[in-house]
Design a protein around this motif. Sequence first.
Motif, PDB file in Angstrom:
ATOM      1  N   ASP A 135       8.986  -5.986 -26.267  1.00  0.00           N
ATOM      2  CA  ASP A 135       8.005  -5.371 -25.446  1.00  0.00           C
ATOM      3  C   ASP A 135       7.630  -6.129 -24.069  1.00  0.00           C
ATOM      4  OD1 ASP A 135       8.037  -3.101 -27.045  1.00  0.00           O
ATOM      5  OD2 ASP A 135       5.864  -3.416 -27.907  1.00  0.00           O
ATOM      6  N   SER A 136       7.731  -7.448 -24.004  1.00  0.00           N
ATOM      7  CA  SER A 136       7.622  -8.222 -22.888  1.00  0.00           C
ATOM      8  C   SER A 136       8.341  -8.426 -21.935  1.00  0.00           C
ATOM      9  CB  SER A 136       6.621  -9.496 -23.137  1.00  0.00           C
ATOM     10  OG  SER A 136       7.463 -10.245 -24.010  1.00  0.00           O
ATOM     11  N   SER A 176       9.493 -13.685  -1.568  1.00  0.00           N
ATOM     12  CA  SER A 176      10.536 -12.915  -2.539  1.00  0.00           C
ATOM     13  C   SER A 176      10.189 -11.632  -2.595  1.00  0.00           C
ATOM     14  CB  SER A 176      10.393 -13.566  -3.876  1.00  0.00           C
ATOM     15  OG  SER A 176      10.255 -14.748  -3.988  1.00  0.00           O
ATOM     16  N   VAL A 177      11.259 -10.820  -2.690  1.00  0.00           N
ATOM     17  CA  VAL A 177      11.016  -9.120  -2.923  1.00  0.00           C
ATOM     18  C   VAL A 177      11.722  -8.961  -4.226  1.00  0.00           C
ATOM     19  CG1 VAL A 177      10.850  -8.773  -0.447  1.00  0.00           C
ATOM     20  CG2 VAL A 177      12.975  -8.652  -1.546  1.00  0.00           C
ATOM     21  N   TYR A 178      11.116  -8.049  -5.011  1.00  0.00           N
ATOM     22  CA  TYR A 178      11.557  -7.827  -6.328  1.00  0.00           C
ATOM     23  C   TYR A 178      11.858  -6.303  -6.267  1.00  0.00           C
ATOM     24  CZ  TYR A 178       9.712 -12.577  -7.599  1.00  0.00           C
ATOM     25  OH  TYR A 178       9.493 -13.837  -7.551  1.00  0.00           O
ATOM     26  N   LEU A 179      12.859  -5.890  -7.134  1.00  0.00           N
ATOM     27  CA  LEU A 179      13.003  -4.436  -7.616  1.00  0.00           C
ATOM     28  C   LEU A 179      13.068  -4.712  -8.951  1.00  0.00           C
ATOM     29  CD1 LEU A 179      16.037  -3.832  -5.418  1.00  0.00           C
ATOM     30  CD2 LEU A 179      13.766  -3.631  -4.680  1.00  0.00           C
ATOM     31  N   ILE A 180      12.005  -4.132  -9.604  1.00  0.00           N
ATOM     32  CA  ILE A 180      11.601  -4.503 -11.099  1.00  0.00           C
ATOM     33  C   ILE A 180      11.779  -3.269 -12.190  1.00  0.00           C
ATOM     34  CG2 ILE A 180       9.780  -5.295 -12.603  1.00  0.00           C
ATOM     35  CD1 ILE A 180       8.787  -6.949 -10.389  1.00  0.00           C
ATOM     36  N   TYR A 181      12.345  -3.515 -13.122  1.00  0.00           N
ATOM     37  CA  TYR A 181      12.792  -2.479 -14.206  1.00  0.00           C
ATOM     38  C   TYR A 181      11.747  -3.138 -15.319  1.00  0.00           C
ATOM     39  CZ  TYR A 181      15.247   0.403 -17.422  1.00  0.00           C
ATOM     40  OH  TYR A 181      15.803   1.358 -18.498  1.00  0.00           O
ATOM     41  N   LEU A 182      10.610  -2.310 -15.261  1.00  0.00           N
ATOM     42  CA  LEU A 182       9.419  -2.779 -16.203  1.00  0.00           C
ATOM     43  C   LEU A 182       9.425  -2.810 -17.681  1.00  0.00           C
ATOM     44  CD1 LEU A 182       6.753  -1.094 -14.110  1.00  0.00           C
ATOM     45  CD2 LEU A 182       7.020  -3.317 -14.033  1.00  0.00           C
ATOM     46  N   PRO A 183       8.958  -3.720 -18.272  1.00  0.00           N
ATOM     47  CA  PRO A 183       8.712  -3.686 -19.730  1.00  0.00           C
ATOM     48  C   PRO A 183       8.359  -2.285 -20.431  1.00  0.00           C
ATOM     49  CG  PRO A 183       7.406  -5.423 -18.828  1.00  0.00           C
ATOM     50  CD  PRO A 183       7.657  -4.504 -17.572  1.00  0.00           C
ATOM     51  N   GLN A 184       9.047  -2.142 -21.702  1.00  0.00           N
ATOM     52  CA  GLN A 184       8.995  -1.351 -22.127  1.00  0.00           C
ATOM     53  C   GLN A 184       9.463   0.235 -21.543  1.00  0.00           C
ATOM     54  OE1 GLN A 184       4.742  -0.752 -23.753  1.00  0.00           O
ATOM     55  NE2 GLN A 184       4.543  -2.867 -23.390  1.00  0.00           N
ATOM     56  N   THR A 185      10.527  -0.154 -21.051  1.00  0.00           N
ATOM     57  CA  THR A 185      11.243   1.125 -20.231  1.00  0.00           C
ATOM     58  C   THR A 185      13.018   1.392 -20.721  1.00  0.00           C
ATOM     59  OG1 THR A 185       9.809   0.697 -18.094  1.00  0.00           O
ATOM     60  CG2 THR A 185      12.047   1.907 -18.027  1.00  0.00           C
ATOM     61  N   TYR A 228      10.410 -13.320 -18.754  1.00  0.00           N
ATOM     62  CA  TYR A 228       9.815 -13.636 -19.777  1.00  0.00           C
ATOM     63  C   TYR A 228      10.478 -13.924 -21.217  1.00  0.00           C
ATOM     64  CZ  TYR A 228       5.294 -11.993 -17.628  1.00  0.00           C
ATOM     65  OH  TYR A 228       4.474 -11.710 -16.834  1.00  0.00           O
ATOM     66  N   ASN A 229      12.063 -13.803 -20.920  1.00  0.00           N
ATOM     67  CA  ASN A 229      12.803 -14.183 -21.889  1.00  0.00           C
ATOM     68  C   ASN A 229      14.148 -14.574 -21.350  1.00  0.00           C
ATOM     69  OD1 ASN A 229      14.637 -14.352 -24.007  1.00  0.00           O
ATOM     70  ND2 ASN A 229      13.356 -12.741 -25.181  1.00  0.00           N
ATOM     71  N   LEU A 230      14.236 -15.994 -20.835  1.00  0.00           N
ATOM     72  CA  LEU A 230      15.195 -16.268 -19.941  1.00  0.00           C
ATOM     73  C   LEU A 230      16.464 -16.711 -20.626  1.00  0.00           C
ATOM     74  CD1 LEU A 230      12.924 -18.438 -17.778  1.00  0.00           C
ATOM     75  CD2 LEU A 230      13.462 -15.948 -17.689  1.00  0.00           C
ATOM     76  N   THR A 231      16.517 -16.540 -22.004  1.00  0.00           N
ATOM     77  CA  THR A 231      17.583 -17.482 -22.654  1.00  0.00           C
ATOM     78  C   THR A 231      18.259 -16.211 -23.283  1.00  0.00           C
ATOM     79  OG1 THR A 231      16.207 -17.543 -24.918  1.00  0.00           O
ATOM     80  CG2 THR A 231      16.369 -19.547 -23.353  1.00  0.00           C
ATOM     81  N   SER A 232      18.091 -14.968 -23.192  1.00  0.00           N
ATOM     82  CA  SER A 232      18.812 -13.944 -23.898  1.00  0.00           C
ATOM     83  C   SER A 232      18.577 -12.507 -23.230  1.00  0.00           C
ATOM     84  CB  SER A 232      18.664 -13.819 -25.556  1.00  0.00           C
ATOM     85  OG  SER A 232      17.132 -13.506 -25.532  1.00  0.00           O
ATOM     86  N   ASN A 233      19.074 -11.500 -23.776  1.00  0.00           N
ATOM     87  CA  ASN A 233      18.926 -10.103 -23.297  1.00  0.00           C
ATOM     88  C   ASN A 233      18.458  -9.193 -24.438  1.00  0.00           C
ATOM     89  OD1 ASN A 233      18.907  -7.923 -21.820  1.00  0.00           O
ATOM     90  ND2 ASN A 233      21.397  -7.832 -21.356  1.00  0.00           N
ATOM     91  N   PRO A 234      17.347  -9.509 -24.905  1.00  0.00           N
ATOM     92  CA  PRO A 234      17.126  -8.642 -26.220  1.00  0.00           C
ATOM     93  C   PRO A 234      17.110  -7.314 -26.250  1.00  0.00           C
ATOM     94  CG  PRO A 234      14.991  -9.541 -25.343  1.00  0.00           C
ATOM     95  CD  PRO A 234      16.237 -10.105 -24.538  1.00  0.00           C
TER      96      PRO A 234
END
Length: 200
Positions: free
Chosen positions: A88-89, A177-186, A53-59
């Motif tokens: 948050d997203s 595809s398999v994803y190991l996801i660190y979810l939003p707001q974590t 969701y935010n591909l240009t930076s690492n907020p």
Amino acid sequence: MKPTILLITLLSITLLFNACKKEEATPQAPVNLVKNGDMESYPWQDWVPYFGYNLTSNPNGYTNAYTLEAATSGTHSIKASCTSVKNDSTFYMFVQQFFPQTLKVGDKLTLKAKIKTDNLAGQGVSLVIRGDQIVNGKSNMVFFTTSQGKTVINGTGAFKEYAVTLDSYPGTADYISVYLIYLPQTTGTVYFDDVSLTAN
């Protein structure tokens, strides 16, 4: 009388031989469809770190590492951390893709991972299996299954195995595809090791 004894003897030998053959046949372990699931090779050629969701930076200031800090087999795992949430997203993930040539329609796919959590607060992490089909040069999702909303993975805990399952492979995916996801707001730290995707 002798032919009867001979027949019984031959029958007994045949049954014994077949019983031995059955005992010798060992079940085959399921094939792991992902590469470097044990994280013992440098992972970034197999597990691509990626922002969502935010591909240009690492907020949120996500960090990752190929680490010796914790492991369930061998000596290495992969790690993701975040100390504060500013967006948050935005979320973070490790991704691996492969072509499903060996899969059959109706196969049950199971993605497993051993996960260690350290002060992981908020939504936590999840496991995802996704299939895409390429139509007119565009990638269209044909299936998606996630542990999110079914299994909460957060807090602080030793390595534990988690899983998500696709009950029936539709056979229409050009790649999976398999994803190991660190979810939003974590926030907090997570370690992933011994990842497998198997079909049965």
